[in-house]
Design an enzyme around this catalytic site. Structure first.
Site, PDB file in Angstrom:
ATOM      1  N   ASP A 141      63.088  25.645 -25.239  1.00 27.54           N
ATOM      2  CA  ASP A 141      61.991  25.593 -26.342  1.00 27.54           C
ATOM      3  C   ASP A 141      61.070  26.812 -26.165  1.00 27.54           C
ATOM      4  O   ASP A 141      61.235  27.291 -24.978  1.00 27.54           O
ATOM      5  CB  ASP A 141      61.198  24.357 -25.985  1.00 27.54           C
ATOM      6  CG  ASP A 141      60.150  24.008 -26.870  1.00 27.54           C
ATOM      7  OD1 ASP A 141      60.037  24.465 -28.048  1.00 27.54           O
ATOM      8  OD2 ASP A 141      59.120  23.507 -26.584  1.00 27.54           O
ATOM      9  N   LYS A 144      67.795  20.624 -32.349  1.00 27.02           N
ATOM     10  CA  LYS A 144      68.114  21.210 -30.750  1.00 27.02           C
ATOM     11  C   LYS A 144      69.069  20.605 -30.219  1.00 27.02           C
ATOM     12  O   LYS A 144      69.875  21.272 -29.375  1.00 27.02           O
ATOM     13  CB  LYS A 144      66.823  21.162 -30.250  1.00 27.02           C
ATOM     14  CG  LYS A 144      65.611  21.814 -30.848  1.00 27.02           C
ATOM     15  CD  LYS A 144      64.348  21.744 -29.852  1.00 27.02           C
ATOM     16  CE  LYS A 144      63.196  22.417 -30.459  1.00 27.02           C
ATOM     17  NZ  LYS A 144      61.944  22.411 -29.586  1.00 27.02           N
ATOM     18  N   PHE A 181      48.413  13.721 -39.925  1.00 26.90           N
ATOM     19  CA  PHE A 181      49.330  14.733 -39.846  1.00 26.90           C
ATOM     20  C   PHE A 181      50.624  14.080 -39.536  1.00 26.90           C
ATOM     21  O   PHE A 181      50.652  13.293 -38.509  1.00 26.90           O
ATOM     22  CB  PHE A 181      48.921  15.899 -39.125  1.00 26.90           C
ATOM     23  CG  PHE A 181      50.092  16.908 -38.929  1.00 26.90           C
ATOM     24  CD1 PHE A 181      50.263  18.146 -39.418  1.00 26.90           C
ATOM     25  CD2 PHE A 181      51.057  17.041 -37.722  1.00 26.90           C
ATOM     26  CE1 PHE A 181      51.214  18.622 -39.331  1.00 26.90           C
ATOM     27  CE2 PHE A 181      52.163  17.545 -37.589  1.00 26.90           C
ATOM     28  CZ  PHE A 181      52.204  18.683 -38.384  1.00 26.90           C
ATOM     29  N   ARG A 215      49.750  31.251 -34.301  1.00 26.86           N
ATOM     30  CA  ARG A 215      50.007  30.201 -35.159  1.00 26.86           C
ATOM     31  C   ARG A 215      48.850  29.892 -36.186  1.00 26.86           C
ATOM     32  O   ARG A 215      48.039  29.882 -35.882  1.00 26.86           O
ATOM     33  CB  ARG A 215      50.314  28.909 -34.254  1.00 26.86           C
ATOM     34  CG  ARG A 215      51.258  29.174 -33.161  1.00 26.86           C
ATOM     35  CD  ARG A 215      51.345  27.864 -32.127  1.00 26.86           C
ATOM     36  NE  ARG A 215      52.163  27.043 -32.754  1.00 26.86           N
ATOM     37  CZ  ARG A 215      52.675  25.937 -32.120  1.00 26.86           C
ATOM     38  NH1 ARG A 215      52.067  25.574 -30.960  1.00 26.86           N
ATOM     39  NH2 ARG A 215      53.211  24.981 -32.631  1.00 26.86           N
ATOM     40  N   THR A 252      63.203  26.856 -31.460  1.00 18.42           N
ATOM     41  CA  THR A 252      61.748  26.654 -31.661  1.00 18.42           C
ATOM     42  C   THR A 252      61.491  25.988 -33.073  1.00 18.42           C
ATOM     43  O   THR A 252      62.395  26.232 -33.972  1.00 18.42           O
ATOM     44  CB  THR A 252      60.830  27.815 -31.532  1.00 18.42           C
ATOM     45  OG1 THR A 252      59.336  27.624 -31.575  1.00 18.42           O
ATOM     46  CG2 THR A 252      61.546  29.253 -32.244  1.00 18.42           C
ATOM     47  N   GLY A 253      60.432  25.363 -33.233  1.00 16.58           N
ATOM     48  CA  GLY A 253      60.071  24.843 -34.592  1.00 16.58           C
ATOM     49  C   GLY A 253      58.959  25.857 -35.254  1.00 16.58           C
ATOM     50  O   GLY A 253      58.566  25.570 -36.436  1.00 16.58           O
ATOM     51  N   ASP A 254      58.770  27.041 -34.549  1.00 16.06           N
ATOM     52  CA  ASP A 254      58.004  27.988 -35.221  1.00 16.06           C
ATOM     53  C   ASP A 254      58.636  28.752 -36.346  1.00 16.06           C
ATOM     54  O   ASP A 254      59.626  28.858 -36.630  1.00 16.06           O
ATOM     55  CB  ASP A 254      57.079  29.079 -34.155  1.00 16.06           C
ATOM     56  CG  ASP A 254      56.341  28.145 -33.565  1.00 16.06           C
ATOM     57  OD1 ASP A 254      55.674  27.349 -33.822  1.00 16.06           O
ATOM     58  OD2 ASP A 254      56.071  28.800 -32.303  1.00 16.06           O
ATOM     59  N   LYS A 290      44.037  20.755 -44.196  1.00 13.44           N
ATOM     60  CA  LYS A 290      44.569  21.731 -43.612  1.00 13.44           C
ATOM     61  C   LYS A 290      46.266  21.818 -43.386  1.00 13.44           C
ATOM     62  O   LYS A 290      46.480  20.579 -43.221  1.00 13.44           O
ATOM     63  CB  LYS A 290      43.981  22.126 -42.089  1.00 13.44           C
ATOM     64  CG  LYS A 290      44.132  20.852 -41.132  1.00 13.44           C
ATOM     65  CD  LYS A 290      43.648  21.511 -40.026  1.00 13.44           C
ATOM     66  CE  LYS A 290      43.980  20.097 -38.835  1.00 13.44           C
ATOM     67  NZ  LYS A 290      43.319  20.450 -37.460  1.00 13.44           N
ATOM     68  N   ASP A 310      59.492  21.104 -22.779  1.00 12.57           N
ATOM     69  CA  ASP A 310      58.126  20.233 -22.297  1.00 12.57           C
ATOM     70  C   ASP A 310      57.586  19.208 -23.098  1.00 12.57           C
ATOM     71  O   ASP A 310      56.610  18.537 -22.776  1.00 12.57           O
ATOM     72  CB  ASP A 310      57.061  21.376 -22.047  1.00 12.57           C
ATOM     73  CG  ASP A 310      56.387  21.540 -23.484  1.00 12.57           C
ATOM     74  OD1 ASP A 310      55.195  21.802 -23.508  1.00 12.57           O
ATOM     75  OD2 ASP A 310      57.298  21.964 -24.364  1.00 12.57           O
TER      76      ASP A 310
END
Length: 1154
Positions: A412, A803, A550, A607, A688-690, A573, A823
């Site tokens: 991750d 993943k 969210f 981010r 990664t989720g980025d 946001k 994590d």
């Protein structure tokens, strides 16, 4: 009183209550009533032990006899009570009982620890309502469904409760859920309005209500139920649920009603056992044991055939060949007329006699060794993180050796490679970018371009440092820009309409910006704001009306507030991928510059969140609030979808404000760790989720990517694909998207083929949508082939399920050992799917750690865990198992050769107790010491020469070649021991009186030779001697002589053939000592010659490092480089590879210039 909306909602969905999944009925304050007794709910007694007094014996024995070797030894023990047995029953049963007893004893100790924890928890006290408004202490285990309990500050909740009221007037309370999810931030809970005024014990004297809710389930974050009170029905939501094992904080007391007890509580529903994992070495060891079983059956079969033939020919014309067996007056065992039956019975006897080929103590020895290895891992100070006071923790000892064979690490990013400690560093407001900070990724980008940071950025760093010196730093705030800080807020009024969340970000550095967050209540948020007219800070209050939370599908969060002028504002946001499509036509004034800024921030590894707002009119808000309240109070399974539909209607026509950018810094030592792992030949994938840009730049910062490395980018974010997504025919669109992904992958394969000819390293980068198609059954083989051919793989925008699926694909298709490290809760599937799951005990909670096999505090500790402990454990376990098979083959085949010598008569060469104690006492301790203490090289050299790790990846030390080599060594030792002893002693006078040896002396002499040979073989095999090894090896030999004297001194009825054999026969005879010495040297000589030649002409990695160490050349770069060049897998990522690539480019440029 509930609204008409709430009543309508409950009436329309009342049919669900009592149906599947919603059948629980709780009679509040009446736990003993008849109706409650009929429900038959679980008690609050919790048991986490594996066994009870009643189940221990059957369950523990079942666990032991699941192993085929133990079943075999049990059958031998049973048959030892028959006439078929070649040895006494007691001598056969005792070793089995010892081995099984030790293993079961270990189970008892572990289960007793769990039992003590259970007793402590079940006997905790809590105040319970006993009637008449009186509360008194009761044990947790005595609680019943419907009990009203009073929990005091800093106490744990004894069961799952519904909050009724608290010490606060607003009936709120604060809860710490560290034990559930590891999160240290407090959760706010609020009681239903109808019970919120019950602040005294006496209020519950006549309290009666019925709760109807969902059945027990494992979902920690959802709850659906209703409270029937005074003929009205009130909604119950997760906000009212207090979970067992969470703790009450910052609240004097609360009252709650018990709804789930014991194993029905959500924390217990989540405590499922992790998937059972076995190492590749263990699986291969099972195959070796099956091979030994095959050899055992084969030699027994051969022996029985020879025996049957000899028995048939024993009596011819009244003459007896084997007269000592008296074939003329025998039972079925030696009857020439029933030779086939005699052969079959001999086959059973032989199966028992040659059973010493199978190491009875192997399993228990390995378990002991692995537990001790785990203790060493836990105690390693180099993997202790002082800041968080967290050491490494091996949560299972089954996979120690697997740590030395990892081929692929799937990691991750957030919280694993990075700190997951967000620093607010830049923002875009009304099309203008603010923030002078320079990120680590920007520094890495400057380095990879081969130039220092631009002067302006260096100046900005000085500004940051200067400000930092002047004011104390605030956690999470690293924003510096002289244009808007320290009283220089000179922006138009438009800028003041910022999202409240953004204001909280910016106001952490008190007084540095134009507004400061200073207080929050349940219904309002208070700020100090700069009045642009007067230039002074004034207090301003915002009434908080609604929060739209969210979640991962919405990717945004909104609040609705009313300001002091009465205006209604929706502040939103979220991710740029969902926010820009929700902007109004007249709200896109700053869209293009904001998008540019977001791109720049992503390039800098930041981010981002986009901020927007809109004003609401009263009628629109009333309609929304009605629908939103109805959706929230819904008790259907699709409650979340209903909330999302209502939110979708209001979160539209937004006006863009800007964006915020936070930095998630790399953890200390991540680039160095990745470099070492790459040098060790380990492939590293990042899941990664980025966003893709962020992930790529983090890849550059940690040296997974480098300048000049060609990137194969498979992305769905193209104009063609966006057009496809707008098609009405979704099936056709999906097929077209899949074809687009296939086309990009085929282009990547062509590039990969071309690069393989030039040895050029490639990187594969794929986004989440493309990955969905890439891991489908008909495409995944192509994807995996492409990914394996690349030096780095980065999967962006990956969901938790993706993943896990990627991890499963790599594990199952390659057959290599995979290690997943993460994590967060979103990494649990990946950790459980991989061969080894490593959890980072970071700030995202403990769910990853609780699902992991090994827990560490920082990613950098993975370097030592794999390259040092992994290598050592792999080497130790491999050598230990090989040696076990060697010593048992060496011993077992002396029995077979004697049987052949004695015409397969079933007579063992050794005394019964010699046979039984061989594996248990005389040769077991040295092999355990080998498994715990041996080191081929020190920890320093393991890290200095990471290529040493490839011995495990390639399984050099436990290959079939090595296993069969050790087996051949055992066979050759048994041949030399047996034939040397037989021919030296058969016809020679042994005692002073001229007597030749008998079976008892031959057996004692051969056994002495075996003990000496196998223990000295251990001494030759060890690389790293400690006093414990010396004690066990030489002590084992000494113990044999002590045992021989002590056992021989016993009554002949007990000692049988060993009666005074050492004192009266062996010890006084010089030939006994001479034969032992000659057999020892001749048996070890072949191994010594082979070992010397192999290390001289065909050295393994660790032997080459021994040369460097012994010659004092460990610091000589030329010699070290020579050793590194033996690596079978080139290093393609990491800063070492980057340096090599850069040097190569410089040389090529010089060559072109010349």
């Amino acid at each position: 009183m509930p609204s008409h909306v709430e009543r309508a909602s409950f009436k329309s969905e009342h049919s669900l209550i009592g149906g599947p999944g919603f059948s629980r009925i709780v009679y509040c304050n009446e736990p003993e009533c008849f109706e409650a007794g009929q429900q038959n709910y679980a008690s609050n007694y919790v048991r986490t032990t594996k066994y009870t007094l009643a189940t221990f014996l059957p369950k523990a024995l079942f666990e032991q006899f699941r192993r085929v070797a133990n079943v075999y030894f049990l059958l031998c023990a049973i048959l030892s009570f028959t006439e078929l047995s070649p040895y006494s029953a007691v001598s056969n049963v005792v070793p089995l009982v010892v081995v099984i007893g030790v293993t079961m004893g270990k189970e008892v100790v572990e289960d007793w620890k769990r039992k003590k924890q259970d007793v402590e928890m079940n006997n905790r006290k809590v105040k319970v309502h006993y009637g008449e408004g009186v509360f008194d202490h009761a044990k947790w285990m005595d609680l019943k469904i419907g009990d009203i309990v009073r929990v005091e500050k800093d106490e744990y909740f004894p069961a799952d409760l519904i909050l009724l009221s608290s010490s606060y007037d607003e009936a709120i309370c604060y809860v710490e859920t560290t034990n559930l999810d590891g999160e240290t931030n407090l959760k706010l809970k609020q009681a239903p309005d109808v019970t919120s005024n019950m602040h005294e014990d006496s209020n519950f004297q006549d309290f009666k209500a019925i709760i109807r809710c969902e059945d027990p389930n494992a979902n920690l974050y959802s709850f659906i139920g209703s409270l029937d009170l005074e003929e009205d029905q009130h909604a119950l939501m997760p906000q009212q649920l207090l979970l067992r094992d969470s703790k009450l904080r910052n609240t004097d007391y609360i009252y709650g009603v018990v709804i789930f007890t014991g194993h029905d509580t959500k924390v217990m529903q989540n405590s499922t056992a992790p998937p059972s994992k076995r190492s590749k070495i263990e699986r291969r060891m099972d195959k070796v044991i099956y091979l030994l079983f095959f050899i055992l059956v084969l030699i027994s079969f051969i022996g029985s055939i020879f025996f049957g033939v000899s028995t048939k020919e024993d009596l011819k014309d009244g003459r007896m060949k084997r007269w000592y067996l008296r074939p003329d007056k025998t039972t079925i065992f030696y009857d020439p007329d029933r030779a086939p039956a005699a052969a079959i019975l001999h086959f059973i006897t032989a199966l028992m006699l040659y059973g010493y080929l199978i190491p009875i103590s192997l399993y228990v020895s390995i378990e002991i060794v692995k537990v001790l290895q785990s203790i060493f891992i836990n105690q390693d100070l180099h993997m202790y993180h002082e800041e968080t006071d967290k050491p490494a923790r091996a949560r299972t000892s089954n996979l120690n050796e697997e740590l030395g064979q990892v081929d692929t690490v799937l990691s991750d990013k957030t919280g694993t490679l990075t700190c997951n400690s967000m620093e607010f560093i830049k923002c875009s407001v009304a099309g203008t970018s603010y923030g002078r900070g320079v990120t680590e990724v920007e520094r890495a980008m400057a380095r990879r371009k081969g130039s220092p940071l631009p002067q302006e950025e260096t100046d900005e760093e000085a500004i940051v440092e200067g400000v930092a010196e002047g004011k104390p730093s605030v956690k999470g705030f690293n924003f510096v820009d002289e244009r808007i800080t320290n009283g220089h807020w000179k922006l138009e009024e438009y800028h003041m309409k910022l999202n409240l969340q953004m204001r909280q970000h910016l106001s952490l550095q008190q007084g540095s910006l134009a507004f400061e967050f200073y207080e929050r209540t349940q219904t309002s948020i208070l700020l100090h704001e700069l009045d642009l007219v007067s230039g002074r800070k004034i207090k301003r209050s915002y009434q908080l009306l609604n929060i739209i939370e969210f979640n991962s599908s919405r990717k945004r969060m909104s609040v609705i507030v009313r300001n002091e002028e009465g205006k209604l504002l929706l502040l939103c946001k979220g991710a740029d991928s969902v926010m820009f499509e929700r902007l109004a036509k007249d709200g896109r004034k700053f869209e293009e510059p904001t998008k540019e800024h977001i791109g720049e921030y992503a390039d800098a590894g930041l981010r981002t969140l986009v901020l927007a707002y809109r004003e609401l009119d009263e009628e629109e808000y009333k309609e929304f609030n009605r629908e939103f309240t109805e959706a929230k109070n819904s008790i259907t399974a699709d409650r979340e979808e209903m909330i999302e539909e209502v939110a979708e209607k209001i979160e539209r026509d937004l006006i863009l404000l800007g964006a915020t950018a936070v930095e998630d810094k790399l953890q200390n030592g991540v680039p160095e760790c990745i470099d070492k792992l790459a040098q060790a030949g380990i492939k590293i994938w990042v899941l990664t989720g980025d966003k893709m840009e962020t992930a790529i730049n983090i890849g550059f910062a940690c040296s997974l990517l480098r300048q000049g490395m060609k990137q194969i980018i498979i992305s769905s974010d193209t104009l063609e694909n966006k057009a496809l997504e707008k098609m009405e025919d979704k099936a056709a669109a999906a097929m077209a998207l899949k074809q687009s992904v296939l086309h990009q992958m085929n282009e990547g394969m062509a590039l990969l083929t071309a690069s393989s000819e030039t040895s050029e390293a490639l990187a594969l980068i794929i986004d989440g949508k493309s990955l969905t198609y890439a891991i489908e059954d008909d495409v995944k083989d192509l994807f995996l082939e492409l990914a394996i051919g690349c030096a780095s793989v980065i999967c962006c925008r990956s969901s938790p399920k993706q993943k896990a699926l990627v991890t499963r694909l790599v594990k199952s298709k390659t057959g290599n050992t995979t290690l997943a490290i993460g994590d967060g809760a979103n990494d649990v599937g990946m950790l459980q799917e991989a061969d080894i799951g490593v959890g980072i005990s970071g700030v995202e909670g403990m769910q990853a750690v609780m699902s992991s096999d090994i827990a560490i505090a920082q990613f950098r500790f993975l370097e030592r865990l794999l390259l040092v402990h992994g290598h050592w454990c792999y080497r130790r376990i491999s050598s230990m198992i090989c040696y076990f098979f060697y010593k048992n083959i060496a011993f077992g085949f002396t029995l077979f050769f004697y049987e052949a010598y004695a015409s397969f008569s079933g007579q063992p060469a050794y005394n019964d107790w010699f046979l039984s104690l061989y594996n248990v006492f005389f040769t077991s301790l040295p092999v355990i010491a080998l498994g715990v203490f041996d080191q081929d090289v020190s920890a320093r050299f393991c890290l200095k020469f990471p290529l040493l790790y490839q011995e495990g990846v390639q399984n050099v030390l436990f290959s079939w070649t090595r296993i069969l080599g050790w087996a051949f060594n055992g066979l050759s030792s048994s041949v030399l021991i047996f034939f040397f002893c037989i021919y030296a002693m058969e016809n020679q006078a042994f005692r002073k009186g001229g007597e030749v040896v008998g079976l008892e002396i031959l057996g004692a002499t051969m056994y002495t030779c075996v003990v000496w040979v196998v223990n000295c073989q251990m001494a030759l095999s060890i690389n790293y001697f400690t006093y414990i090894q010396h004690l066990f090896i030489w002590g084992g030999i000494l113990f044999w002589y002590i045992f021989l004297m002590a056992y021989g001194a016993m009554d002949p009825y007990l000692s049988t053939t060993a009666y005074k054999v050492f004192v009266e026969a062996c010890a006084p005879a010089p030939s006994y000592w001479l034969i032992t010495l000659l057999v020892l040297f001749s048996s070890l000589l072949p191994y010594f010659i082979y070992s010397a030649m192999q290390s001289r002409f065909f050295p393994l990695y660790h032997q080459m490092i021994h040369w460097l160490r012994n010659d004092g050349q460990t610091e000589d770069p030329e010699y070290c480089n020579m050793v590194r060049q033996r690596s079978l897998r080139p290093t393609t990522v990491g800063y070492t590879a980057r340096y090599v690539a850069k040097s190569k480019r410089v040389k090529e440029k010089k060559h072109q210039d010349s």
